[in-house]
Write a protein that holds these residues in place. Structure first.
Motif, PDB file in Angstrom:
ATOM      1  N   VAL A 110       0.654  -1.116  -0.011  1.00  0.00           N
ATOM      2  CA  VAL A 110      -0.173  -0.080  -0.023  1.00  0.00           C
ATOM      3  C   VAL A 110       0.835   1.123   0.017  1.00  0.00           C
ATOM      4  CG1 VAL A 110      -1.480   1.384   1.251  1.00  0.00           C
ATOM      5  CG2 VAL A 110      -2.003  -1.033   1.034  1.00  0.00           C
ATOM      6  N   LEU A 111       1.957   1.241   0.794  1.00  0.00           N
ATOM      7  CA  LEU A 111       2.761   2.356   0.707  1.00  0.00           C
ATOM      8  C   LEU A 111       3.564   2.556  -0.373  1.00  0.00           C
ATOM      9  CD1 LEU A 111       4.262   1.932   4.504  1.00  0.00           C
ATOM     10  CD2 LEU A 111       2.576   3.867   3.856  1.00  0.00           C
ATOM     11  N   SER A 112       3.814   1.447  -1.066  1.00  0.00           N
ATOM     12  CA  SER A 112       4.593   1.890  -2.271  1.00  0.00           C
ATOM     13  C   SER A 112       3.745   1.943  -3.607  1.00  0.00           C
ATOM     14  CB  SER A 112       5.582   0.344  -2.627  1.00  0.00           C
ATOM     15  OG  SER A 112       4.678  -0.639  -2.615  1.00  0.00           O
ATOM     16  N   ALA A 113       2.559   1.978  -3.392  1.00  0.00           N
ATOM     17  CA  ALA A 113       1.454   2.076  -4.518  1.00  0.00           C
ATOM     18  C   ALA A 113       2.136   3.125  -5.529  1.00  0.00           C
ATOM     19  CB  ALA A 113       0.192   1.821  -4.141  1.00  0.00           C
ATOM     20  N   VAL A 114       1.893   4.585  -4.684  1.00  0.00           N
ATOM     21  CA  VAL A 114       2.212   5.793  -5.695  1.00  0.00           C
ATOM     22  C   VAL A 114       3.451   5.694  -6.429  1.00  0.00           C
ATOM     23  CG1 VAL A 114       0.607   6.823  -3.952  1.00  0.00           C
ATOM     24  CG2 VAL A 114       3.232   6.836  -3.467  1.00  0.00           C
ATOM     25  N   ARG A 115       4.463   4.745  -5.977  1.00  0.00           N
ATOM     26  CA  ARG A 115       5.628   4.857  -6.742  1.00  0.00           C
ATOM     27  C   ARG A 115       5.687   3.828  -7.757  1.00  0.00           C
ATOM     28  NH1 ARG A 115       8.561   7.723  -3.262  1.00  0.00           N
ATOM     29  NH2 ARG A 115       8.162   7.795  -1.278  1.00  0.00           N
ATOM     30  N   LYS A 116       4.564   3.123  -7.846  1.00  0.00           N
ATOM     31  CA  LYS A 116       4.312   2.109  -9.175  1.00  0.00           C
ATOM     32  C   LYS A 116       3.333   2.421  -9.938  1.00  0.00           C
ATOM     33  CE  LYS A 116       6.013  -1.332  -6.056  1.00  0.00           C
ATOM     34  NZ  LYS A 116       5.732  -2.816  -5.467  1.00  0.00           N
ATOM     35  N   LEU A 117       2.576   3.754  -9.897  1.00  0.00           N
ATOM     36  CA  LEU A 117       1.387   4.048 -10.676  1.00  0.00           C
ATOM     37  C   LEU A 117       1.832   3.806 -12.199  1.00  0.00           C
ATOM     38  CD1 LEU A 117       0.088   7.085  -8.911  1.00  0.00           C
ATOM     39  CD2 LEU A 117      -0.796   4.781  -8.757  1.00  0.00           C
ATOM     40  N   PRO A 118       0.731   3.282 -12.839  1.00  0.00           N
ATOM     41  CA  PRO A 118       0.973   2.937 -14.419  1.00  0.00           C
ATOM     42  C   PRO A 118       0.290   4.211 -15.288  1.00  0.00           C
ATOM     43  CG  PRO A 118      -0.961   1.884 -13.591  1.00  0.00           C
ATOM     44  CD  PRO A 118      -0.454   2.605 -12.341  1.00  0.00           C
ATOM     45  N   ALA A 119      -0.362   5.135 -14.376  1.00  0.00           N
ATOM     46  CA  ALA A 119      -0.683   6.187 -15.144  1.00  0.00           C
ATOM     47  C   ALA A 119      -0.741   7.570 -14.312  1.00  0.00           C
ATOM     48  CB  ALA A 119      -2.258   6.129 -15.431  1.00  0.00           C
ATOM     49  N   PRO A 120      -0.819   8.810 -14.802  1.00  0.00           N
ATOM     50  CA  PRO A 120      -0.567   9.980 -14.225  1.00  0.00           C
ATOM     51  C   PRO A 120      -1.657  10.197 -12.979  1.00  0.00           C
ATOM     52  CG  PRO A 120      -0.498  10.509 -16.492  1.00  0.00           C
ATOM     53  CD  PRO A 120      -0.936   8.818 -16.416  1.00  0.00           C
ATOM     54  N   ALA A 121      -1.152  10.867 -12.071  1.00  0.00           N
ATOM     55  CA  ALA A 121      -1.911  10.867 -10.953  1.00  0.00           C
ATOM     56  C   ALA A 121      -1.452  12.405 -10.368  1.00  0.00           C
ATOM     57  CB  ALA A 121      -1.678   9.957  -9.900  1.00  0.00           C
ATOM     58  N   THR A 122      -2.699  13.088  -9.717  1.00  0.00           N
ATOM     59  CA  THR A 122      -2.503  14.236  -8.815  1.00  0.00           C
ATOM     60  C   THR A 122      -2.997  14.154  -7.682  1.00  0.00           C
ATOM     61  OG1 THR A 122      -3.088  15.357 -10.943  1.00  0.00           O
ATOM     62  CG2 THR A 122      -3.188  16.765  -8.918  1.00  0.00           C
ATOM     63  N   LEU A 123      -2.318  14.466  -6.655  1.00  0.00           N
ATOM     64  CA  LEU A 123      -2.451  14.543  -4.993  1.00  0.00           C
ATOM     65  C   LEU A 123      -3.255  16.169  -4.875  1.00  0.00           C
ATOM     66  CD1 LEU A 123      -2.748  13.744  -2.295  1.00  0.00           C
ATOM     67  CD2 LEU A 123      -0.173  14.288  -2.030  1.00  0.00           C
ATOM     68  N   LEU A 124      -4.337  16.285  -4.481  1.00  0.00           N
ATOM     69  CA  LEU A 124      -4.891  17.708  -3.886  1.00  0.00           C
ATOM     70  C   LEU A 124      -4.755  17.361  -2.312  1.00  0.00           C
ATOM     71  CD1 LEU A 124      -7.902  18.124  -6.183  1.00  0.00           C
ATOM     72  CD2 LEU A 124      -5.823  18.951  -6.364  1.00  0.00           C
ATOM     73  N   TRP A 125      -3.849  18.258  -1.655  1.00  0.00           N
ATOM     74  CA  TRP A 125      -3.550  18.055  -0.436  1.00  0.00           C
ATOM     75  C   TRP A 125      -4.209  19.368   0.353  1.00  0.00           C
ATOM     76  CZ3 TRP A 125      -0.174  21.314   2.082  1.00  0.00           C
ATOM     77  CH2 TRP A 125       0.754  21.827   1.125  1.00  0.00           C
ATOM     78  N   ALA A 126      -4.832  18.905   1.542  1.00  0.00           N
ATOM     79  CA  ALA A 126      -5.549  20.147   2.138  1.00  0.00           C
ATOM     80  C   ALA A 126      -4.679  20.863   3.245  1.00  0.00           C
ATOM     81  CB  ALA A 126      -6.714  19.479   3.074  1.00  0.00           C
ATOM     82  N   ALA A 127      -4.544  22.064   3.283  1.00  0.00           N
ATOM     83  CA  ALA A 127      -3.773  22.930   4.139  1.00  0.00           C
ATOM     84  C   ALA A 127      -3.940  22.632   5.532  1.00  0.00           C
ATOM     85  CB  ALA A 127      -3.861  24.485   3.703  1.00  0.00           C
ATOM     86  N   ARG A 128      -5.297  22.248   6.027  1.00  0.00           N
ATOM     87  CA  ARG A 128      -5.518  22.073   7.358  1.00  0.00           C
ATOM     88  C   ARG A 128      -5.753  20.379   7.460  1.00  0.00           C
ATOM     89  NH1 ARG A 128      -5.955  26.739   9.860  1.00  0.00           N
ATOM     90  NH2 ARG A 128      -7.294  25.975  11.792  1.00  0.00           N
ATOM     91  N   GLY A 129      -5.623  20.181   9.065  1.00  0.00           N
ATOM     92  CA  GLY A 129      -6.208  18.753   9.494  1.00  0.00           C
ATOM     93  C   GLY A 129      -7.442  18.255   9.677  1.00  0.00           C
ATOM     94  N   LEU A 130      -7.566  17.080  10.136  1.00  0.00           N
ATOM     95  CA  LEU A 130      -8.902  16.532  10.432  1.00  0.00           C
ATOM     96  C   LEU A 130      -9.677  16.958  11.515  1.00  0.00           C
ATOM     97  CD1 LEU A 130      -6.878  13.910   9.621  1.00  0.00           C
ATOM     98  CD2 LEU A 130      -8.551  12.756  10.727  1.00  0.00           C
ATOM     99  N   MET A 131      -9.039  18.036  12.387  1.00  0.00           N
ATOM    100  CA  MET A 131      -9.771  18.549  13.432  1.00  0.00           C
ATOM    101  C   MET A 131      -9.824  20.116  13.118  1.00  0.00           C
ATOM    102  SD  MET A 131     -10.908  16.216  15.170  1.00  0.00           S
ATOM    103  CE  MET A 131     -11.649  16.920  16.928  1.00  0.00           C
ATOM    104  N   ASP A 132      -9.396  20.386  11.704  1.00  0.00           N
ATOM    105  CA  ASP A 132      -9.433  21.883  11.218  1.00  0.00           C
ATOM    106  C   ASP A 132      -8.021  22.460  12.022  1.00  0.00           C
ATOM    107  OD1 ASP A 132     -10.338  23.715   9.491  1.00  0.00           O
ATOM    108  OD2 ASP A 132     -10.810  24.906  11.067  1.00  0.00           O
ATOM    109  N   GLU A 133      -7.119  21.812  12.436  1.00  0.00           N
ATOM    110  CA  GLU A 133      -5.905  22.398  12.935  1.00  0.00           C
ATOM    111  C   GLU A 133      -4.878  22.825  11.605  1.00  0.00           C
ATOM    112  OE1 GLU A 133      -5.072  17.826  12.710  1.00  0.00           O
ATOM    113  OE2 GLU A 133      -6.732  19.222  12.748  1.00  0.00           O
ATOM    114  N   PRO A 134      -3.846  23.599  12.042  1.00  0.00           N
ATOM    115  CA  PRO A 134      -3.191  24.319  11.071  1.00  0.00           C
ATOM    116  C   PRO A 134      -2.268  23.118  10.240  1.00  0.00           C
ATOM    117  CG  PRO A 134      -3.106  25.675  12.897  1.00  0.00           C
ATOM    118  CD  PRO A 134      -3.832  24.481  13.322  1.00  0.00           C
TER     119      PRO A 134
END
Length: 301
Positions: free
Chosen positions: A219-243
């Motif tokens: 599971v951890l290595s899957a993003v390094r083996k992707l057969p197609a292009p991918a985009t990661l949209l990452w949120a600036a804040r956390g699960l509890m709305d923390e910075p």
């Protein structure tokens, strides 16, 4: 609320429930979208509205949740990825765009690796890139550290739907104008049972198995083996709305994504939940899903 239909498709051990928001045109592209560890298909409701019928959106309830809570184990990220491949096969889909939020992003990445003929470009939303587990923690301690509050909720009962709504409205991630009809529908889909002892549909065994599985090597290595292009949209804040969000520039640099097909993109002014359920994040997701769906398929079809 955007209208959808409920469907069921055969998978190992029974049938997987899914929601389908049809496009305006019957030949429009299809996107398959996966939810987080204690969520359900309706977490994609805001995205569905903002897609405005440009593509067909199919979002399953993953095994052990909501409409698929009756499906037996085995659970785990690999089991979910195989379920998603079975879903696309049952619907006659080929090389579809695959999206996932939180745990769903890890499922999407592994599904693309295990079933490269089934999926095209990927959109990962605040998930998919993991880090090795601390070696001094037991599995139960690890789960408490990662999703402790969510695990607690699965053992709680609520007198009625209004109480469940109030419980979620007190969550820091949904403060202020973050609440919406789509969020309300999403959280209510999770509730089952009879008053005055209603409870989450999520099966504790499924959530525990899946949470521990996020630290599996494949599971951890899957993003390094992707057969197609991918985009990661990452949120600036956390699960509890923390910075501090799940990701930041430093953590992504430490992950060393050079040589992969993954492009990280920050989404400001959102947290781990509202990157999917709020209009700002959902609009970014919808725009990118439409763009990815219109990329010509080099394999045809």
């Amino acid at each position: 609320m955007t209208a959808y239909e409920e469907i069921r498709v055969p998978v190992a051990g029974g049938e997987l429930a899914a929601l389908r928001w049809p496009a305006r045109k019957p030949d429009a592209p299809v996107v398959v979208a996966l939810h987080g560890i204690t969520a359900n298909a309706l977490s994609w409701g805001t995205v569905a509205r903002l897609l405005a019928g440009q593509v067909t959106l199919v979002a399953p309830d993953l095994r052990g949740r909501a409409g698929s809570s009756g499906l037996p184990g085995p659970y785990g990220i690999a089991a979910h990825s195989d379920d998603i491949a079975a879903l696309t096969g049952a619907l006659g889909l080929d090389r579809v765009v695959l999206a996932g939020h939180s745990m769903g992003a890890f499922v999407a990445a592994l599904a693309a690796v295990r079933h490269p003929d089934r999926f095209g470009p990927l959109l990962l939303v605040d998930g998919g890139i993991g880090f090795p587990a601390p070696t001094h923690l037991s599995p139960d301690e690890l789960m408490t550290a990662v999703i402790g509050p969510a695990m607690d909720r699965l053992s709680m009962t609520f007198p009625d739907r209004a109480a469940y709504r109030e419980f979620w409205q007190a969550h820091p991630a949904f403060a202020g104008d973050a609440w919406s009809p789509e969020v309300d529908a999403y959280i209510q889909r999770d509730l089952t049972g009879d008053e005055p002892a209603m409870h989450s549909t999520c099966r504790l065994e499924a959530v525990r198995t899946d949470g521990i599985g996020l630290f599996d090597g494949d599971v951890l290595s899957a993003v390094r083996k992707l057969p197609a292009p991918a985009t990661l949209l990452w949120a600036a804040r956390g699960l509890m709305d923390e910075p501090q969000g799940l990701y930041d520039e430093q953590r992504l640099a430490a992950a060393d994504l050079s040589g992969t097909l993954l492009e990280p993109v920050a989404v400001p002014d959102v947290n781990h939940y509202t990157v999917l359920t709020g209009d700002t994040g959902a609009r970014e997701i919808a725009t990118r899903l439409v763009a990815l769906s219109n990329i010509p398929n080099p394999c045809g079809g």
